[in-house]
Design an enzyme around this catalytic site. Structure first.
Site, short mmCIF file in Angstrom:
data_model
loop_
_atom_site.label_atom_id
_atom_site.label_comp_id
_atom_site.label_asym_id
_atom_site.label_seq_id
_atom_site.Cartn_x
_atom_site.Cartn_y
_atom_site.Cartn_z
N ASP A 162 -15.82 -43.76 53.97
CA ASP A 162 -15.11 -45.20 53.49
C ASP A 162 -14.53 -44.93 52.43
O ASP A 162 -14.89 -46.49 51.73
CB ASP A 162 -15.44 -46.36 53.72
CG ASP A 162 -15.12 -47.16 54.48
OD1 ASP A 162 -16.39 -48.19 54.16
OD2 ASP A 162 -14.40 -47.12 53.88
N ARG A 166 -11.98 -51.03 47.67
CA ARG A 166 -12.73 -51.77 47.97
C ARG A 166 -14.40 -51.55 47.89
O ARG A 166 -15.81 -51.80 47.67
CB ARG A 166 -12.81 -52.34 49.30
CG ARG A 166 -13.05 -51.51 50.91
CD ARG A 166 -13.27 -52.18 51.88
NE ARG A 166 -13.04 -51.43 53.47
CZ ARG A 166 -11.98 -50.81 52.85
NH1 ARG A 166 -10.90 -51.04 52.19
NH2 ARG A 166 -12.44 -49.61 54.25
N ASN A 167 -14.86 -50.45 48.08
CA ASN A 167 -15.93 -49.44 47.76
C ASN A 167 -16.18 -48.92 46.24
O ASN A 167 -17.38 -47.98 46.31
CB ASN A 167 -15.78 -48.35 49.16
CG ASN A 167 -16.08 -49.30 50.55
OD1 ASN A 167 -17.08 -50.01 50.20
ND2 ASN A 167 -16.10 -48.74 51.18
N ASP A 180 -21.20 -48.13 47.81
CA ASP A 180 -21.07 -48.35 49.05
C ASP A 180 -21.51 -47.18 50.13
O ASP A 180 -21.18 -46.08 50.95
CB ASP A 180 -19.79 -48.95 49.56
CG ASP A 180 -20.23 -49.24 50.90
OD1 ASP A 180 -19.38 -49.00 52.37
OD2 ASP A 180 -20.82 -50.51 51.84
#
Ligand SMILES: Cc1ccc(-c2c(C)sc(NC(=O)CCCC(=O)O)c2C(N)=O)cc1C
Length: 357
Positions: A162, A166-167, A180
């Site tokens: 992922d 955002r991570n 994350d």
């Protein structure tokens, strides 16, 4: 051994009969009396995210980030929450978020990490678009850091699944770190569990979408999309397209266009990360080499990628026939902000760019 930085290999906490042993093996148990929570800075899937102080063994206080597990969580939720710590605790790299430790013997249960002052990369980019501190060389430095963190993780045989802006977390010195690590995660608005959950489609390689083949090569595809997010200052990949339209377009060979002002060298790297055959994609080690070279010779970042524009020109528009100049044409489309760009390519009148179908 001298060849690879880490001969260690990542151990999946799921392979432990007793997952709480995985936490004990990889995460230091902290005394809650050494921790002071100062503020809540966000909310996560499992509870609050806070800023605070941790008193280190040398007596000095360091600023930390703390994830707390909300009261009354089930045993399964507790294990899922702590799985992030038993994964993160195995890593030791400047571009991977550092785990200080955990509190599991007292409530609230906590995970404590280094404090990343500028928060998640996607938000940081949107807040700082166009600011001098984020020129293309700085953005390339940040991409190189993330690539380095991903090289470390791929050497550890850890597949992230992922990787997205955002991570990534950003500290006060604009150092970017991969974060994350969870076996079940919030992803792109959908909840995602490694055991066949929803997939962040617009960041995921075609072979991982088609038959769940997640490898470091599919992480490289995601890294290419993260590069696109970086140069776009946090634009959403494929904008508001549906996931199905994204998959259809990718399968037809369509790829994201170069962001405005994107250096040609960076767009070529993105396209290489998005090769259909995962064996044709660069490895993270090569990616770090390419970016290091561009940072050392910034002139190579001055050549910008060719922008392709597809505008539907409506010849039936009343005064269309009179329009010959680029300025008038773009103004009639309320696209004045493109005029400078078209002129920079030497386009002065419509005949140079119109292809009537
Ligand atoms: C285990 C773990 C993983 C990530 C974090 C973490 C977040 C989820 S968000 C944030 N830092 C900020 O958002 C700083 C912004 C401050 C502000 O807006 O005023 C972190 C972090 N590590 O700093 C935290 C933990 C514990």
């Amino acid at each position: 051994n001298p060849t690879s930085a880490s001969s260690k290999t990542y151990i999946d906490p799921h392979t432990y009969e007793d997952p709480t042993k995985a936490v004990k093996d990889f995460a230091r148990e902290l005394d809650p009396n050494l921790i002071v929570i100062e503020a809540v800075i966000g909310g996560g899937e499992f509870g609050d995210v806070c800023r605070g102080k941790l008193r280190k063994v040398n007596g000095r206080d360091v600023t930390v980030a703390i994830k707390t597990l909300k009261q009354g969580a089930t045993e399964k939720t507790r294990l899922d929450f702590l799985s992030e710590a038993s994964i993160m605790g195995q890593f030791d790299d400047d571009n991977v978020i550092y785990l200080e430790g955990v509190v599991t013997k007292h409530h609230p249960i906590m995970i404590v990490t280094e404090y990343m002052e500028n928060g998640s990369l996607d938000t940081f980019l949107r807040l700082n678009e166009g600011k001098a501190k984020l020129d293309v060389v700085q953005l390339t430095r940040m991409l190189r850091g993330i690539g380095s963190g991903m090289k470390y993780l791929s050497d550890m045989k850890y597949v992230h699944r992922d990787l997205a802006a955002r991570n990534i977390l950003v500290n006060k010195d604009l150092i970017c770190k991969v974060a994350d690590f969870g076996l079940s995660r919030e992803v792109d608005g959908d909840t995602y569990t490694t055991r066949g959950g929803k997939i962040p489609v617009r960041w995921t390689a075609i072979e991982a979408i088609d038959y769940r083949k997640f490898t470091s090569n599919s992480d490289v595809w995601s890294y290419g999309v993260l590069c696109w997010e970086m140069i776009s200052f946090g634009e959403r990949p494929f904008w508001n397209w549906s996931n199905q339209d994204v998959i259809k377009a990718i399968k037809k060979g369509y790829r994201l266009p170069p962001p405005m002002g994107c250096p040609d060298a960076l767009y070529k790297l993105m396209l290489d990360c998005w090769k259909d055959d995962y064996l044709d994609r660069p490895k993270f080690e090569q990616i770090v080499g390419i970016l290091s070279n561009l940072i050392q010779t910034p002139n190579k970042l001055l050549l910008l990628a060719k922008q392709t524009f597809v505008f539907i020109i409506n010849p039936d528009q009343p005064n269309f026939a009179q329009i010959t100049s680029i300025d008038e044409w773009l103004h009639s489309l309320q696209l004045d902000h493109y005029i400078k760009q078209f002129k920079s390519y030497g386009y002065m009148n419509l005949s140079q760019i119109c292809h009537f179908t």
